[in-house]
Design an enzyme around this catalytic site. Structure first.
Site, short mmCIF file in Angstrom:
data_model
loop_
_atom_site.label_atom_id
_atom_site.label_comp_id
_atom_site.label_asym_id
_atom_site.label_seq_id
_atom_site.Cartn_x
_atom_site.Cartn_y
_atom_site.Cartn_z
N HIS A 109 6.32 65.96 -24.11
CA HIS A 109 6.36 64.56 -23.68
C HIS A 109 7.14 64.39 -22.38
CE1 HIS A 109 4.77 61.98 -27.05
NE2 HIS A 109 4.61 63.20 -27.51
N ASP B 296 8.59 56.68 -22.16
CA ASP B 296 7.57 57.20 -23.05
C ASP B 296 7.04 56.01 -23.86
OD1 ASP B 296 6.99 60.23 -24.42
OD2 ASP B 296 6.43 58.47 -25.61
#
Ligand code: U2F
Length: 463
Positions: A20, A120
């Protein structure tokens, strides 16, 4: 004057697990170059110290992107059980307090309040923090557009299916969602179907809140391109204020080093160059998954029986059995490495198939390389990606029965390497590869979307 502040400060909140944070940092680095013309822009990249150490080991030349460490929530001296969800849960328990605290520190150190918050997409709370400050919120969804849409439709899915419809074993298709006729209930991750009976209530809760909050974001950024799944992309545009398709990152974020540099320390590319066109199978299960020992053994036996040369990016322990065989690469026509420059490997003409867990980055990298996939998904969006690969795009196969057996892998290799079916998959993935390149070529959809992003980042606060 649209640019009243000569100096700007942009905070970035990273999810420090799996792959990520790396793509998010790639984006930030590209953005830092693109927005520099509009004035001085300082980026503060907030992640755990473990994640920052990996990411910032080779950041020369990117001084305007500064790492800040947030608490990872691990109690001092705590020994991990080995369950990959455990560190995630500890981290989530510390959030968002850990981010708020370090955000304050970054603002103080850099002498300026933030202008914009990039995060994110998992972090729905970043939307709240941006809202309190009246600045834009730009979440990045690191997986594919299809799984993003399902998270936005979670309540709708649960309403349609009810909480007790046989869940993951159900082969009914999602006809009620446009673009999902080929997707079965059994292809969905459990958290989409039910909030009960889950391994991690914190993760379920986070994903649910994410689905509810993303429509409030200034724009949602996705590592994808419109034409890979136009119906899905169009549907997403109706649900979000703005969708920006700024991928595939391996083509669009070239300025930026990945967490592991593209170094070929293990000589994979030279080794591939000794082989014929489309003759090698590449094996990797991404950054989180380690297949169980019996599946690793089955795969090794299948590769031996099929006699197809292989390059295997191998995580985990060999656990004794087959070790001798696996290490004796000459008898198996293979090369076993702890890490491969995957993006380059998949672009190499010698690679003819990819045995994968179907993480989104791997799927997209295979598309960019034009390599058909042999899929063994494990968790999260991976079954959905597998089904998309197999039934929507027709560019790969699922291993028979969903787990790797010697017979199942031999059969999959035969279908991809020897059958006409494999030739057709290669032709279809070549079309997707061409569309990916067209998206990023001059005048393609990428530049429009990336320019939109730059405009949001460089506009006045609150405007
Ligand atoms: C999580 O996925 P993973 O990190 O397990 O897998 P990928 O999305 O496929 O990303 C793996 C990346 O690591 C790279 C590879 C990919 O960019 O090129 N890599 C490499 O360079 N060399 C190697 O030897 C091995 C890997 C999650 F599990 C998935 O379900 C999600 O789809 C994904 C995205 O959110 O994150």
């Amino acid at each position: 004057n649209p640019n009243p502040h000569p100096i700007r400060h942009i905070a970035v909140f990273a999810f420090p697990f799996g792959s990520h944070a790396g793509p998010l940092l790639s984006l930030v680095r590209s953005l830092s170059v693109a927005v520099a013309v509009a004035g001085e822009v300082k980026f503060s990249f907030l992640s755990t110290s473990r994640s920052n150490k990996t990411l910032f080991s080779s950041d020369e030349g990117f001084d305007n992107v500064r790492p800040y460490d947030v608490d990872d929530g691990w109690p001092e001296g705590h020994a991990l059980s080995g369950n990959p969800v455990e560190p995630v849960e500890m981290f989530l328990r510390a959030a968002p307090g850990n981010f708020r605290k370090i955000l304050g520190k970054a603002e103080q150190e850099r002498g300026i309040k933030i202008w914009c918050l990039v995060s994110d997409a998992f972090f729905w709370f970043a939307g709240e923090i941006a809202g309190e400050r009246g600045v834009p919120w730009l979440p990045l969804w690191t997986a594919g557009p299809r799984s993003l849409l399902l998270h936005l439709e979670t309540d709708e899915i649960r309403r349609h299916l009810g909480e007790d419809q046989g869940g993951l074993c159900n082969d009914k298709t999602l006809d009620f969602l446009p673009g999902f006729k080929a997707i079965r209930i059994s292809d969905l991750e459990g958290v989409l179907i039910t909030s009960q009976d889950s391994e991690s209530s914190l993760v379920v809760d986070m994903l649910h809140k994410m689905g509810l909050n993303l429509p409030k974001a200034t724009a949602v950024l996705v590592n994808s391109f419109h034409k890979i799944d136009p119906e899905i992309s169009n549907h997403l545009k109706t649900k979000l204020k703005k969708l920006l398709n700024i991928g595939p990152f391996t083509l669009t974020m070239k300025l930026s080093p990945q967490p592991k540099p593209f170094l070929d320390e293990n000589g994979c590319l030279d080794w591939l160059s000794e082989h014929e066109t489309a003759s090698v199978v590449y094996v990797s299960f991404g950054s989180v998954v380690t297949p169980p020992p019996h599946e690793i053994a089955a795969l090794a036996e299948a590769l031996e029986e099929a006699g197809i040369p292989f390059l295997w990016s191998f995580r985990g322990k060999l656990e004794g059995f087959r070790e001798e065989k696996l290490c004796n690469i000459s008898s198996l026509k293979g090369k076993l490495v702890p890490w491969a420059p995957q993006v380059e490997v998949l672009k190499h003409s010698s690679v003819g198939a990819f045995v994968t867990h179907c993480g989104w980055n791997s799927v997209l990298e295979s598309v960019v390389g034009g390599v058909p996939l042999i899929c063994r998904p494990f968790f999260a969006d991976q079954r959905l990606n597998m089904r998309t690969v197999e039934a929507v795009w027709g560019v790969g196969v699922e291993v028979d029965g969903g787990v790797m057996t010697k017979e199942g892998i031999v059969e999959a290799l035969r279908r991809v390497f020897l059958d006409n079916e494999g030739k057709e998959m290669r032709e279809r993935i070549a079309v997707l590869k061409k569309l990916a390149h067209e998206a990023v070529d001059a005048g393609g959809s990428y530049s429009e979307d990336f320019n939109d992003l730059v405009k949001i980042v460089t506009q006045s606060v609150g405007s």
